[in-house]
Design a protein around this motif. Structure first.
Motif, PDB file in Angstrom:
ATOM      1  N   LYS A 199      22.593  -7.885  -1.353  1.00  0.00           N
ATOM      2  CA  LYS A 199      23.481  -8.388  -0.291  1.00  0.00           C
ATOM      3  C   LYS A 199      23.945  -7.254   0.615  1.00  0.00           C
ATOM      4  CE  LYS A 199      24.994 -12.292  -3.069  1.00  0.00           C
ATOM      5  NZ  LYS A 199      24.651 -12.055  -4.472  1.00  0.00           N
ATOM      6  N   GLU A 200      23.466  -6.041   0.327  1.00  0.00           N
ATOM      7  CA  GLU A 200      23.934  -4.886   1.128  1.00  0.00           C
ATOM      8  C   GLU A 200      22.946  -4.504   2.234  1.00  0.00           C
ATOM      9  OE1 GLU A 200      24.270  -4.405  -2.505  1.00  0.00           O
ATOM     10  OE2 GLU A 200      26.172  -5.413  -2.055  1.00  0.00           O
ATOM     11  N   GLY A 201      21.959  -5.352   2.461  1.00  0.00           N
ATOM     12  CA  GLY A 201      21.005  -5.093   3.548  1.00  0.00           C
ATOM     13  C   GLY A 201      20.001  -3.996   3.239  1.00  0.00           C
ATOM     14  N   ALA A 202      19.796  -3.677   1.934  1.00  0.00           N
ATOM     15  CA  ALA A 202      18.804  -2.644   1.614  1.00  0.00           C
ATOM     16  C   ALA A 202      17.392  -3.165   1.851  1.00  0.00           C
ATOM     17  CB  ALA A 202      18.950  -2.203   0.163  1.00  0.00           C
ATOM     18  N   TYR A 203      17.202  -4.487   1.627  1.00  0.00           N
ATOM     19  CA  TYR A 203      15.874  -5.072   1.852  1.00  0.00           C
ATOM     20  C   TYR A 203      16.003  -6.164   2.898  1.00  0.00           C
ATOM     21  CZ  TYR A 203      15.558  -2.750  -2.597  1.00  0.00           C
ATOM     22  OH  TYR A 203      15.643  -1.812  -3.580  1.00  0.00           O
ATOM     23  N   VAL A 204      15.280  -6.012   3.983  1.00  0.00           N
ATOM     24  CA  VAL A 204      15.413  -6.990   5.064  1.00  0.00           C
ATOM     25  C   VAL A 204      14.126  -7.781   5.220  1.00  0.00           C
ATOM     26  CG1 VAL A 204      17.187  -5.722   6.347  1.00  0.00           C
ATOM     27  CG2 VAL A 204      14.762  -5.199   6.744  1.00  0.00           C
ATOM     28  N   GLN A 205      14.220  -8.905   5.946  1.00  0.00           N
ATOM     29  CA  GLN A 205      13.030  -9.723   6.174  1.00  0.00           C
ATOM     30  C   GLN A 205      12.029  -8.897   6.980  1.00  0.00           C
ATOM     31  OE1 GLN A 205      14.194 -11.860   3.916  1.00  0.00           O
ATOM     32  NE2 GLN A 205      13.128 -13.484   4.973  1.00  0.00           N
ATOM     33  N   ARG A 206      10.753  -9.091   6.679  1.00  0.00           N
ATOM     34  CA  ARG A 206       9.756  -8.308   7.397  1.00  0.00           C
ATOM     35  C   ARG A 206       9.591  -8.841   8.823  1.00  0.00           C
ATOM     36  NH1 ARG A 206       4.390  -7.209   4.230  1.00  0.00           N
ATOM     37  NH2 ARG A 206       5.935  -6.625   2.693  1.00  0.00           N
ATOM     38  N   LYS A 207       9.470  -7.931   9.778  1.00  0.00           N
ATOM     39  CA  LYS A 207       9.278  -8.349  11.175  1.00  0.00           C
ATOM     40  C   LYS A 207       7.795  -8.537  11.440  1.00  0.00           C
ATOM     41  CE  LYS A 207      13.524  -8.277  12.649  1.00  0.00           C
ATOM     42  NZ  LYS A 207      14.120  -9.595  12.443  1.00  0.00           N
ATOM     43  N   PHE A 208       7.478  -9.642  12.078  1.00  0.00           N
ATOM     44  CA  PHE A 208       6.085  -9.890  12.435  1.00  0.00           C
ATOM     45  C   PHE A 208       5.922  -9.909  13.949  1.00  0.00           C
ATOM     46  CE2 PHE A 208       6.617 -11.751   8.254  1.00  0.00           C
ATOM     47  CZ  PHE A 208       5.500 -11.272   7.587  1.00  0.00           C
ATOM     48  N   GLY A 209       4.707  -9.661  14.388  1.00  0.00           N
ATOM     49  CA  GLY A 209       4.431  -9.787  15.823  1.00  0.00           C
ATOM     50  C   GLY A 209       3.404 -10.889  16.008  1.00  0.00           C
ATOM     51  N   GLY A 210       2.791 -10.958  17.161  1.00  0.00           N
ATOM     52  CA  GLY A 210       1.673 -11.869  17.440  1.00  0.00           C
ATOM     53  C   GLY A 210       2.001 -13.323  17.180  1.00  0.00           C
ATOM     54  N   PRO A 211       1.009 -14.085  16.702  1.00  0.00           N
ATOM     55  CA  PRO A 211       1.178 -15.526  16.548  1.00  0.00           C
ATOM     56  C   PRO A 211       2.340 -15.925  15.621  1.00  0.00           C
ATOM     57  CG  PRO A 211      -1.136 -14.942  16.389  1.00  0.00           C
ATOM     58  CD  PRO A 211      -0.386 -13.658  16.452  1.00  0.00           C
ATOM     59  N   LEU A 212       2.592 -15.109  14.568  1.00  0.00           N
ATOM     60  CA  LEU A 212       3.696 -15.477  13.658  1.00  0.00           C
ATOM     61  C   LEU A 212       5.037 -15.427  14.386  1.00  0.00           C
ATOM     62  CD1 LEU A 212       3.411 -14.091  10.038  1.00  0.00           C
ATOM     63  CD2 LEU A 212       4.163 -16.343  10.735  1.00  0.00           C
ATOM     64  N   LEU A 213       5.181 -14.427  15.257  1.00  0.00           N
ATOM     65  CA  LEU A 213       6.413 -14.318  16.039  1.00  0.00           C
ATOM     66  C   LEU A 213       6.510 -15.500  17.003  1.00  0.00           C
ATOM     67  CD1 LEU A 213       8.901 -12.544  16.738  1.00  0.00           C
ATOM     68  CD2 LEU A 213       7.521 -11.492  18.510  1.00  0.00           C
ATOM     69  N   ASP A 214       5.352 -15.898  17.559  1.00  0.00           N
ATOM     70  CA  ASP A 214       5.359 -17.038  18.477  1.00  0.00           C
ATOM     71  C   ASP A 214       5.721 -18.328  17.744  1.00  0.00           C
ATOM     72  OD1 ASP A 214       4.648 -15.495  20.655  1.00  0.00           O
ATOM     73  OD2 ASP A 214       2.510 -15.662  20.246  1.00  0.00           O
ATOM     74  N   LEU A 215       5.342 -18.408  16.467  1.00  0.00           N
ATOM     75  CA  LEU A 215       5.621 -19.628  15.703  1.00  0.00           C
ATOM     76  C   LEU A 215       7.105 -19.745  15.372  1.00  0.00           C
ATOM     77  CD1 LEU A 215       4.532 -22.116  14.195  1.00  0.00           C
ATOM     78  CD2 LEU A 215       4.060 -20.675  12.241  1.00  0.00           C
ATOM     79  N   PHE A 216       7.688 -18.682  14.847  1.00  0.00           N
ATOM     80  CA  PHE A 216       9.071 -18.772  14.370  1.00  0.00           C
ATOM     81  C   PHE A 216      10.099 -18.093  15.277  1.00  0.00           C
ATOM     82  CE2 PHE A 216       6.738 -18.982  10.249  1.00  0.00           C
ATOM     83  CZ  PHE A 216       7.136 -20.257   9.915  1.00  0.00           C
ATOM     84  N   ASN A 261      12.744 -15.446  16.336  1.00  0.00           N
ATOM     85  CA  ASN A 261      13.652 -14.711  15.449  1.00  0.00           C
ATOM     86  C   ASN A 261      14.665 -15.673  14.852  1.00  0.00           C
ATOM     87  OD1 ASN A 261      12.684 -11.994  15.634  1.00  0.00           O
ATOM     88  ND2 ASN A 261      13.259 -12.100  17.786  1.00  0.00           N
ATOM     89  N   GLY A 262      14.165 -16.835  14.409  1.00  0.00           N
ATOM     90  CA  GLY A 262      15.050 -17.845  13.830  1.00  0.00           C
ATOM     91  C   GLY A 262      15.625 -17.384  12.495  1.00  0.00           C
ATOM     92  N   LEU A 263      16.333 -18.304  11.851  1.00  0.00           N
ATOM     93  CA  LEU A 263      17.042 -18.000  10.600  1.00  0.00           C
ATOM     94  C   LEU A 263      16.233 -17.173   9.583  1.00  0.00           C
ATOM     95  CD1 LEU A 263      19.448 -18.399   8.694  1.00  0.00           C
ATOM     96  CD2 LEU A 263      18.691 -20.728   8.300  1.00  0.00           C
ATOM     97  N   PRO A 264      14.971 -17.533   9.281  1.00  0.00           N
ATOM     98  CA  PRO A 264      14.263 -16.766   8.243  1.00  0.00           C
ATOM     99  C   PRO A 264      14.022 -15.299   8.612  1.00  0.00           C
ATOM    100  CG  PRO A 264      13.097 -18.793   8.766  1.00  0.00           C
ATOM    101  CD  PRO A 264      14.155 -18.637   9.790  1.00  0.00           C
ATOM    102  N   PHE A 265      14.114 -14.964   9.917  1.00  0.00           N
ATOM    103  CA  PHE A 265      13.816 -13.591  10.321  1.00  0.00           C
ATOM    104  C   PHE A 265      15.027 -12.868  10.903  1.00  0.00           C
ATOM    105  CE2 PHE A 265       9.832 -15.923  10.430  1.00  0.00           C
ATOM    106  CZ  PHE A 265       9.115 -15.155   9.513  1.00  0.00           C
ATOM    107  N   THR A 284      11.492 -23.267  13.911  1.00  0.00           N
ATOM    108  CA  THR A 284      11.525 -22.984  12.471  1.00  0.00           C
ATOM    109  C   THR A 284      11.699 -24.255  11.655  1.00  0.00           C
ATOM    110  OG1 THR A 284      12.520 -20.834  12.847  1.00  0.00           O
ATOM    111  CG2 THR A 284      12.823 -21.767  10.663  1.00  0.00           C
ATOM    112  N   PHE A 285      12.658 -25.085  12.063  1.00  0.00           N
ATOM    113  CA  PHE A 285      12.963 -26.251  11.229  1.00  0.00           C
ATOM    114  C   PHE A 285      11.926 -27.355  11.372  1.00  0.00           C
ATOM    115  CE2 PHE A 285      16.764 -25.509   8.806  1.00  0.00           C
ATOM    116  CZ  PHE A 285      17.152 -24.292   9.321  1.00  0.00           C
ATOM    117  N   TYR A 286      11.376 -27.522  12.594  1.00  0.00           N
ATOM    118  CA  TYR A 286      10.283 -28.493  12.735  1.00  0.00           C
ATOM    119  C   TYR A 286       9.167 -28.094  11.784  1.00  0.00           C
ATOM    120  CZ  TYR A 286      11.295 -31.459  16.809  1.00  0.00           C
ATOM    121  OH  TYR A 286      11.784 -32.411  17.651  1.00  0.00           O
ATOM    122  N   PHE A 287       8.847 -26.790  11.772  1.00  0.00           N
ATOM    123  CA  PHE A 287       7.723 -26.332  10.960  1.00  0.00           C
ATOM    124  C   PHE A 287       8.063 -26.356   9.466  1.00  0.00           C
ATOM    125  CE2 PHE A 287       5.409 -23.223   8.566  1.00  0.00           C
ATOM    126  CZ  PHE A 287       4.102 -23.537   8.893  1.00  0.00           C
TER     127      PHE A 287
END
Ligand code: HEM
Length: 506
Positions: free
Chosen positions: A118-135, A137-141, A311-314
């Motif tokens: 909970k201290e932010g030592a591990y964060v969600q991985r940032k993606f580029g390209g199509p994955l970024l276009d899909l989601f 920077n919604g809640l999961p990222f 994000t939620f539609y998907f």
């Protein structure tokens, strides 16, 4: 003079680019490899330029030939590289995606440390390209304050009273689907496509207050983006040059944005013109309310709303479709559990429509769903990045190191689940999750673990319980001889050729 200056500048630029290239493709991998090796972490050696991607792709192609026998220990088929490297290098080991290192973690105490942080030592991985276009920077990222804000809105919209109020819409959509099943009585039906339509309809109605037809365009674009991600994955990329997939996904991102903006504008106009008193009580309404919040600190931007909608539609329809499809496969091939579940449903409801208050009493159906998610977890990647230099299970983890927790391995582990881990045995969950996991809750990762645990967990299980219960009330089903067992990953773990069953009315 000018010429000399230009040549010196050019020379320095070439040296800079070369030094950067050498650092990224040689010095960085070598230094990370030796840091991890000095701590006892081994792995397949780094190879320029693809890391271990070629070996991974070769092993995957060899093991998943498109048709396997109907067994449920699919880890070795889906992720043969992990299977063989765990044997070779132990529980935790280092692999390479190009020059990006990734620590594979299968030790449950370390998994707990990563996912529960909970201290932010591990964060969600940032993606580029199509994955970024899909989601986007919604809640999961998202992280930090933005994540807390978005999570609060989603938690409110998909739990408690809000979730209860969605149940009639879920029942309505399952009823509509079952009406169309009448024409399949005594025949074969492919259920994956059926569930996909139904769950799209449910998330459209419950979260966005629209019908499937209104959201259809959005779903089609999301489907297309998913396919692009699948085609693009592991393609060798040349830095600075966009792949055809990236170009197409960029266009789809713009089209998605326009469609969602139109949906938002419609609601805003209704409030402006006095046709509606509020933005609405559903998820979209809560997002719009947060967008118009008088307090700047809790306000969310229009881009945030667009990313949340995508994000939620998907997330809501892909995952639940897969859960339902795999559970029908498992019930079709385990008739005794199909019968047990049916008895429970008939005792509770007879031929009547399920009641909101008693969905939680579908205990056996719930056990079946939990066991389905253990064997066929739709999400097979839980990934994080170390945000800073940190300590994990006694190891020194450098900032930027990728971390990957493989749910399929954890769920198939005989050490955690017993020698019968590969068998479909819903009775494991008869006395709840704590008992099933022997008080090690992180050995069940279908919905993740810790603060980033799935926000749609209850929504998905409620929808799946209702749908299964209503199918069992009306039909018996057996596996069709045309079914081909071929689990595949297109972002989610899904049946490649669908699930075909023969439908017999009760
Ligand atoms: C069977 C159905 C589902 C499965 C197996 C599933 C699985 C997961 C998993 C494993 C995670 C954690 C990811 C991580 O730790 O990196 C997650 C997160 C998430 N899920 Fe689900 N999910 C399902 C249904 C849904 C539904 C129905 C929704 C929306 C209504 C949803 C929305 C989300 C969101 C927004 C997150 C990110 C939460 C955060 O980062 O705070 N999921 N899901």
């Amino acid at each position: 003079m000018m010429m000399t200056f230009f040549l010196v500048f050019l020379g320095l630029l070439v040296i800079y680019i070369l030094a950067k290239f050498l650092y990224k493709s040689w010095w960085y991998p070598i230094s990370i490899q030796s840091l991890m090796k000095s701590q006892g972490i081994r792995g397949p050696p780094y190879k320029f330029p693809n890391g271990n991607e070629t070996e991974i792709r070769d092993m995957e192609m060899k093991s998943n030939t498109g048709h396997i026998e109907l067994r449920h220990d699919i880890f070795s088929v889906m992720q043969p590289h992990l299977q063989s490297w765990i044997k070779l290098y132990g529980r935790n080991f280092l692999i390479w995606h190009g020059s990006e290192p990734e620590l594979i973690v299968t030790d449950v105490d370390m998994i707990k440390e990563i996912l529960n942080n909970k201290e932010g030592a591990y964060v969600q991985r940032k993606f580029g390209g199509p994955l970024l276009d899909l989601f986007g920077n919604g809640l999961p990222f998202s992280e930090g304050q933005k994540w807390s804000k978005l999570r609060k809105v989603a938690d409110y919209a998909f739990h408690g009273q809000s979730l209860k109020e969605m149940i009639p819409a879920m029942i309505g959509s399952a009823e509509a689907m079952l009406k169309t099943w009448k024409s399949y009585e005594g025949k074969e039906i492919e259920v994956y496509e059926q569930f996909k339509l139904m769950s799209a309809e449910i998330i459209s109605k419950t979260a966005f207050g629209s019908s499937y037809l209104e959201g259809k365009h959005i779903f089609q674009m999301l489907d297309k983006l998913t396919r692009i991600i699948y085609m693009d994955h592991r393609k060798t990329k040349i830095p600075g040059i966009k792949t055809s997939g990236e170009i197409e996904s960029g266009k789809l991102r713009e089209a998605l944005r326009d469609s969602i903006m139109l949906m938002l504008k419609k609601r805003e106009d209704n409030v402006k013109t006095g046709q509606a008193e509020s933005y609405g009580g559903d998820f979209l309404g809560s997002l719009l309310k947060a967008h118009h919040d008088a307090d700047v600190k809790t306000r969310i931007s229009a881009d945030d709303i667009i990313d949340e909608c995508k994000t939620f539609y998907f997330a809501a329809h892909e995952t639940t479709t897969n859960l339902l499809s795999w559970s029908v496969l498992l019930l079709a091939s385990n008739p005794e559990w199909q019968e047990k579940a049916r008895q429970e449903v008939l005792e509770l409801y007879g031929q009547e429509t399920p009641k909101t208050e008693s969905i939680s009493r579908l205990h056996i159906v719930g056990m079946i769903l939990s066991e389905t998610l253990r064997l066929y977890s739709p999400v097979i990647y839980l990934v994080r990045t170390a945000a800073r230099n940190t300590r994990l299970g006694g190891l020194t983890i450098p900032a930027g190191l990728g971390l990957y927790v493989p749910p399929l391995f954890v769920h198939n582990s005989c050490e955690l689940w017993g020698d019968d881990a590969h068998l479909f045995k819903p009775e494991r969950f008869a006395e709840g999750m704590a008992k099933a996991t022997r008080d090690q809750l992180m050995s069940y990762l279908a919905f993740g673990f810790g603060p980033r645990k799935c926000v749609g967990n209850n929504f998905a299980t409620t929808e799946a319980k209702i749908t299964l219960a209503m199918i069992l009330q009306h039909y018996k089903f057996t596996l069709s001889p045309n079914y081909i067992h071929s689990p595949t990953v297109v972002l989610n773990l899904q049946p490649k050729h669908g699930v075909q069953v023969i439908l017999s009315p009760l």
